[in-house]
Design an enzyme around this catalytic site. Structure first.
Site, PDB file in Angstrom:
ATOM      1  N   ASN A 268      11.067  -3.204  12.792  1.00 46.89           N
ATOM      2  CA  ASN A 268      10.335  -4.420  12.459  1.00 46.89           C
ATOM      3  C   ASN A 268       9.121  -4.000  11.642  1.00 46.89           C
ATOM      4  O   ASN A 268       8.798  -2.817  11.574  1.00 46.89           O
ATOM      5  CB  ASN A 268       9.989  -5.240  13.707  1.00 46.89           C
TER       6      ASN A 268
ATOM      7  N   ASP B 145      15.649  -0.398  16.959  1.00 47.28           N
ATOM      8  CA  ASP B 145      14.261   0.042  16.867  1.00 47.28           C
ATOM      9  C   ASP B 145      13.759   0.555  18.215  1.00 47.28           C
ATOM     10  O   ASP B 145      13.198   1.653  18.320  1.00 47.28           O
ATOM     11  CB  ASP B 145      13.405  -1.122  16.374  1.00 47.28           C
TER      12      ASP B 145
END
Length: 180
Positions: free
Chosen positions: A23, A33
């Site tokens: 992000n 992530d």
């Protein structure tokens, strides 16, 4: 460049560079992530914080890429790229293509010979899986024709996504030589 599509865990790939579907904050999150940050350890987060303080105070823009250490991952580098959120009203496929191109550019600058990608934007960012596969495979094949890296791997999490990727690969290859 050799293109490989596999079922697996991106955090277990033994390649020079692993791509993180990050992000924009670069400070970890969910999905790929979060997995990369958890498995890679605090060194990745420390590098990301340094990048935020020095070069990306407002976060990493979608379509761009930047590298950090891989920490405890079996890779040398993590290349973070921010995919676009899917929109039915606005065509953002150029941004998604840029994620692959920019990640490959950064890998080349690092001297990486092998790279592993997740399917960028196809999770929390809701990109239709088949279209995300078409973009990923198209960009990786195009890069392969230009030379540079030795191997690129698209690492998929679900068997149904792998089956769809194999269909996209077959369709992208076109007819076999000598057939119509």
């Amino acid at each position: 460049m050799q293109l490989e599509v596999v079922l697996g865990d991106i955090t277990e790939q033994q390649v020079d560079a692993v791509v993180n579907a990050a992000n924009s904050s670069l400070l970890g999150g969910a999905g790929v992530d979060g997995a990369i940050h958890r498995r890679g350890g605090p060194e990745i987060l420390a590098d990301c914080r340094r990048l935020r303080a020095e070069a990306y105070q407002n976060g990493l823009p979608a379509g761009q890429a930047v590298a950090t250490t891989a920490g405890l991952l079996p890779a040398t580098w993590v290349i973070h790229t921010v995919g676009p959120v899917y929109s039915e009203r606005e065509d953002r496929s150029a941004i998604l293509r840029s994620c692959y191109r920019e990640s490959l550019r950064v890998a080349g600058e690092l001297g990486a010979r092998s790279i592993a990608f997740p399917l960028i934007s196809a999770g929390a960012y809701r990109w239709p899986v088949r279209h995300a596969l078409e973009i990923a495979i198209g960009e990786l094949r195009a890069a392969g024709r230009q030379g540079g890296l030795g191997a690129a791997r698209l690492v998929l999490w679900q068997p149904q996504t792998l089956a769809l990727a194999q269909d996209v690969l077959a369709a992208d290859a076109g007819p076999a030589p000598g057939t119509a």
